[in-house]
Scaffold this motif. Structure first.
Motif, PDB file in Angstrom:
ATOM      1  N   GLN A 140       0.832  -1.196   0.000  1.00 12.95           N
ATOM      2  CA  GLN A 140       0.000   0.000   0.000  1.00 12.95           C
ATOM      3  C   GLN A 140       0.874   1.256   0.000  1.00 12.95           C
ATOM      4  OE1 GLN A 140      -3.365   0.053   2.717  1.00 12.95           O
ATOM      5  NE2 GLN A 140      -3.444  -2.166   2.685  1.00 12.95           N
ATOM      6  N   LYS A 141       1.904   1.249   0.808  1.00 15.33           N
ATOM      7  CA  LYS A 141       2.820   2.396   0.876  1.00 15.33           C
ATOM      8  C   LYS A 141       3.499   2.608  -0.470  1.00 15.33           C
ATOM      9  CE  LYS A 141       6.801   4.192   3.327  1.00 15.33           C
ATOM     10  NZ  LYS A 141       8.076   3.858   3.863  1.00 15.33           N
ATOM     11  N   ARG A 142       3.937   1.524  -1.090  1.00 12.75           N
ATOM     12  CA  ARG A 142       4.649   1.627  -2.371  1.00 12.75           C
ATOM     13  C   ARG A 142       3.760   2.224  -3.469  1.00 12.75           C
ATOM     14  NH1 ARG A 142       7.563  -2.891  -6.043  1.00 12.75           N
ATOM     15  NH2 ARG A 142       8.670  -1.436  -7.372  1.00 12.75           N
ATOM     16  N   VAL A 143       2.518   1.746  -3.570  1.00 12.30           N
ATOM     17  CA  VAL A 143       1.658   2.264  -4.641  1.00 12.30           C
ATOM     18  C   VAL A 143       1.279   3.727  -4.396  1.00 12.30           C
ATOM     19  CG1 VAL A 143       0.806  -0.020  -5.316  1.00 12.30           C
ATOM     20  CG2 VAL A 143      -0.538   1.353  -3.723  1.00 12.30           C
ATOM     21  N   MET A 144       1.146   4.102  -3.146  1.00 18.38           N
ATOM     22  CA  MET A 144       0.850   5.506  -2.849  1.00 18.38           C
ATOM     23  C   MET A 144       2.058   6.384  -3.208  1.00 18.38           C
ATOM     24  SD  MET A 144      -2.249   5.204  -2.012  1.00 18.38           S
ATOM     25  CE  MET A 144      -2.894   6.654  -1.222  1.00 18.38           C
ATOM     26  N   GLU A 145       3.257   5.883  -2.932  1.00 14.56           N
ATOM     27  CA  GLU A 145       4.466   6.620  -3.301  1.00 14.56           C
ATOM     28  C   GLU A 145       4.586   6.756  -4.819  1.00 14.56           C
ATOM     29  OE1 GLU A 145       7.490   4.299  -1.361  1.00 14.56           O
ATOM     30  OE2 GLU A 145       7.292   5.412   0.525  1.00 14.56           O
ATOM     31  N   LEU A 146       4.064   5.795  -5.556  1.00 13.27           N
ATOM     32  CA  LEU A 146       4.096   5.842  -7.016  1.00 13.27           C
ATOM     33  C   LEU A 146       2.980   6.707  -7.600  1.00 13.27           C
ATOM     34  CD1 LEU A 146       5.049   2.143  -7.834  1.00 13.27           C
ATOM     35  CD2 LEU A 146       6.409   4.191  -8.316  1.00 13.27           C
ATOM     36  N   GLY A 147       2.133   7.258  -6.745  1.00 10.66           N
ATOM     37  CA  GLY A 147       1.140   8.196  -7.221  1.00 10.66           C
ATOM     38  C   GLY A 147      -0.308   7.747  -7.182  1.00 10.66           C
ATOM     39  N   ALA A 148      -0.575   6.558  -6.654  1.00 10.99           N
ATOM     40  CA  ALA A 148      -1.970   6.126  -6.547  1.00 10.99           C
ATOM     41  C   ALA A 148      -2.723   7.084  -5.633  1.00 10.99           C
ATOM     42  CB  ALA A 148      -2.063   4.697  -6.019  1.00 10.99           C
ATOM     43  N   LEU A 149      -3.954   7.350  -5.994  1.00 11.22           N
ATOM     44  CA  LEU A 149      -4.816   8.251  -5.229  1.00 11.22           C
ATOM     45  C   LEU A 149      -5.347   7.560  -3.979  1.00 11.22           C
ATOM     46  CD1 LEU A 149      -6.024  11.097  -5.695  1.00 11.22           C
ATOM     47  CD2 LEU A 149      -7.945   9.986  -6.818  1.00 11.22           C
ATOM     48  N   ALA A 150      -5.699   6.284  -4.137  1.00  9.45           N
ATOM     49  CA  ALA A 150      -6.297   5.529  -3.035  1.00  9.45           C
ATOM     50  C   ALA A 150      -6.056   4.039  -3.259  1.00  9.45           C
ATOM     51  CB  ALA A 150      -7.797   5.806  -2.964  1.00  9.45           C
ATOM     52  N   PHE A 151      -6.237   3.291  -2.190  1.00 11.16           N
ATOM     53  CA  PHE A 151      -6.106   1.835  -2.219  1.00 11.16           C
ATOM     54  C   PHE A 151      -7.408   1.256  -1.677  1.00 11.16           C
ATOM     55  CE2 PHE A 151      -4.991  -2.382  -1.026  1.00 11.16           C
ATOM     56  CZ  PHE A 151      -3.884  -2.732  -1.773  1.00 11.16           C
ATOM     57  N   VAL A 152      -8.075   0.456  -2.491  1.00 12.79           N
ATOM     58  CA  VAL A 152      -9.340  -0.156  -2.099  1.00 12.79           C
ATOM     59  C   VAL A 152      -9.160  -1.668  -2.093  1.00 12.79           C
ATOM     60  CG1 VAL A 152     -11.769  -0.472  -2.741  1.00 12.79           C
ATOM     61  CG2 VAL A 152     -10.662   1.750  -3.093  1.00 12.79           C
ATOM     62  N   ARG A 153      -9.575  -2.272  -0.997  1.00  8.48           N
ATOM     63  CA  ARG A 153      -9.453  -3.730  -0.877  1.00  8.48           C
ATOM     64  C   ARG A 153     -10.481  -4.426  -1.762  1.00  8.48           C
ATOM     65  NH1 ARG A 153      -9.064  -7.127   4.720  1.00  8.48           N
ATOM     66  NH2 ARG A 153      -8.798  -9.150   3.741  1.00  8.48           N
ATOM     67  N   LYS A 154     -10.018  -5.455  -2.436  1.00  9.44           N
ATOM     68  CA  LYS A 154     -10.846  -6.266  -3.323  1.00  9.44           C
ATOM     69  C   LYS A 154     -11.547  -7.354  -2.524  1.00  9.44           C
ATOM     70  CE  LYS A 154      -9.342  -7.630  -7.853  1.00  9.44           C
ATOM     71  NZ  LYS A 154      -8.400  -8.464  -8.580  1.00  9.44           N
ATOM     72  N   PRO A 155     -12.793  -7.671  -2.790  1.00  2.60           N
ATOM     73  CA  PRO A 155     -13.662  -7.048  -3.785  1.00  2.60           C
ATOM     74  C   PRO A 155     -14.156  -5.692  -3.286  1.00  2.60           C
ATOM     75  CG  PRO A 155     -14.893  -8.740  -2.621  1.00  2.60           C
ATOM     76  CD  PRO A 155     -13.475  -8.782  -2.095  1.00  2.60           C
ATOM     77  N   ALA A 156     -14.182  -4.737  -4.188  1.00  2.00           N
ATOM     78  CA  ALA A 156     -14.563  -3.375  -3.827  1.00  2.00           C
ATOM     79  C   ALA A 156     -16.072  -3.288  -3.643  1.00  2.00           C
ATOM     80  CB  ALA A 156     -14.114  -2.417  -4.915  1.00  2.00           C
ATOM     81  N   SER A 157     -16.479  -2.810  -2.488  1.00  2.00           N
ATOM     82  CA  SER A 157     -17.910  -2.642  -2.241  1.00  2.00           C
ATOM     83  C   SER A 157     -18.392  -1.346  -2.881  1.00  2.00           C
ATOM     84  CB  SER A 157     -18.199  -2.602  -0.740  1.00  2.00           C
ATOM     85  OG  SER A 157     -17.745  -1.379  -0.187  1.00  2.00           O
ATOM     86  N   ALA A 158     -19.663  -1.298  -3.200  1.00  2.40           N
ATOM     87  CA  ALA A 158     -20.265  -0.098  -3.777  1.00  2.40           C
ATOM     88  C   ALA A 158     -20.095   1.086  -2.824  1.00  2.40           C
ATOM     89  CB  ALA A 158     -21.737  -0.345  -4.089  1.00  2.40           C
ATOM     90  N   ASP A 159     -20.263   0.853  -1.531  1.00  2.76           N
ATOM     91  CA  ASP A 159     -20.130   1.931  -0.546  1.00  2.76           C
ATOM     92  C   ASP A 159     -18.709   2.493  -0.515  1.00  2.76           C
ATOM     93  OD1 ASP A 159     -22.791   1.713   0.166  1.00  2.76           O
ATOM     94  OD2 ASP A 159     -22.397   0.506   1.952  1.00  2.76           O
ATOM     95  N   LYS A 160     -17.727   1.617  -0.531  1.00  2.63           N
ATOM     96  CA  LYS A 160     -16.322   2.058  -0.491  1.00  2.63           C
ATOM     97  C   LYS A 160     -15.956   2.823  -1.759  1.00  2.63           C
ATOM     98  CE  LYS A 160     -12.199   2.461   1.177  1.00  2.63           C
ATOM     99  NZ  LYS A 160     -11.933   3.368   2.290  1.00  2.63           N
ATOM    100  N   LEU A 161     -16.395   2.326  -2.909  1.00  2.00           N
ATOM    101  CA  LEU A 161     -16.107   3.031  -4.157  1.00  2.00           C
ATOM    102  C   LEU A 161     -16.739   4.421  -4.156  1.00  2.00           C
ATOM    103  CD1 LEU A 161     -16.495   0.149  -6.752  1.00  2.00           C
ATOM    104  CD2 LEU A 161     -14.367   1.304  -6.080  1.00  2.00           C
ATOM    105  N   ALA A 162     -17.991   4.506  -3.716  1.00  2.00           N
ATOM    106  CA  ALA A 162     -18.677   5.801  -3.650  1.00  2.00           C
ATOM    107  C   ALA A 162     -17.937   6.742  -2.694  1.00  2.00           C
ATOM    108  CB  ALA A 162     -20.120   5.612  -3.212  1.00  2.00           C
ATOM    109  N   GLU A 163     -17.503   6.223  -1.563  1.00  2.84           N
ATOM    110  CA  GLU A 163     -16.771   7.031  -0.579  1.00  2.84           C
ATOM    111  C   GLU A 163     -15.495   7.609  -1.188  1.00  2.84           C
ATOM    112  OE1 GLU A 163     -13.881   5.921   3.106  1.00  2.84           O
ATOM    113  OE2 GLU A 163     -15.849   4.950   3.151  1.00  2.84           O
ATOM    114  N   VAL A 164     -14.726   6.777  -1.879  1.00  5.77           N
ATOM    115  CA  VAL A 164     -13.463   7.228  -2.476  1.00  5.77           C
ATOM    116  C   VAL A 164     -13.730   8.225  -3.610  1.00  5.77           C
ATOM    117  CG1 VAL A 164     -11.431   6.468  -3.804  1.00  5.77           C
ATOM    118  CG2 VAL A 164     -12.169   5.174  -1.803  1.00  5.77           C
ATOM    119  N   LEU A 165     -14.706   7.943  -4.446  1.00  8.66           N
ATOM    120  CA  LEU A 165     -15.026   8.840  -5.562  1.00  8.66           C
ATOM    121  C   LEU A 165     -15.510  10.201  -5.047  1.00  8.66           C
ATOM    122  CD1 LEU A 165     -16.707   6.275  -7.963  1.00  8.66           C
ATOM    123  CD2 LEU A 165     -14.471   7.397  -8.280  1.00  8.66           C
ATOM    124  N   ARG A 166     -16.296  10.191  -3.980  1.00  8.42           N
ATOM    125  CA  ARG A 166     -16.751  11.459  -3.361  1.00  8.42           C
ATOM    126  C   ARG A 166     -15.580  12.231  -2.756  1.00  8.42           C
ATOM    127  NH1 ARG A 166     -20.996   8.385  -1.475  1.00  8.42           N
ATOM    128  NH2 ARG A 166     -22.864   8.753  -2.666  1.00  8.42           N
TER     129      ARG A 166
END
Length: 121
Positions: free
Chosen positions: A90-116
């Motif tokens: 998680q730390k590595r992908v954030m350092e590479l520029g990822a906006l967020a890290f969502v655990r799979k399978p991604a729930s509709a609520d979590k995706l909506a939260e991150v997109l908001r």
């Protein structure tokens, strides 16, 4: 105007699940890729605003895609969606520029939260 979105995952089931879990009010034009090389080809040929990116894939993994996006200064946001929840990864992908890290399978609520959170809906 619809946001151009790329969903990159080697699993067709995971790609479809993610599409179905996106909020109804998320105005997006979605394309998909089944590995990192396909994703980079799409990113280099189309204007993509947001990428949902798996990490563990054949051909080129998600870390390799993030490295290429950073090296080529591509103008897109990346949300990693992965079952690899190790803190180091998680730390590595954030350092590479990822906006967020969502655990799979991604729930509709979590995706909506991150997109908001990032003003995408």
């Amino acid at each position: 105007m619809a946001l151009s979105v790329l969903i990159c995952d080697d699993s067709l089931l995971a790609r479809n699940q993610l599409k179905k879990s996106l909020p109804a009010d998320f105005d997006a034009s979605i394309v998909t890729a089944s590995n990192g090389l396909e994703a980079l080809a799409i990113l280099r040929s189309q204007e993509i605003g947001l990428v949902f990116l798996d990490l563990t894939m054949p051909e080129l993994d998600g870390v390799g895609v993030l490295e290429a996006i950073k090296a080529d200064a591509m103008d897109c946001l990346v949300i990693v969606v992965s079952a690899d929840i190790q803190p180091e990864m998680q730390k590595r992908v954030m350092e590479l520029g990822a906006l967020a890290f969502v655990r799979k399978p991604a729930s509709a609520d979590k995706l909506a939260e991150v997109l908001r959170k990032y003003g995408l809906i």
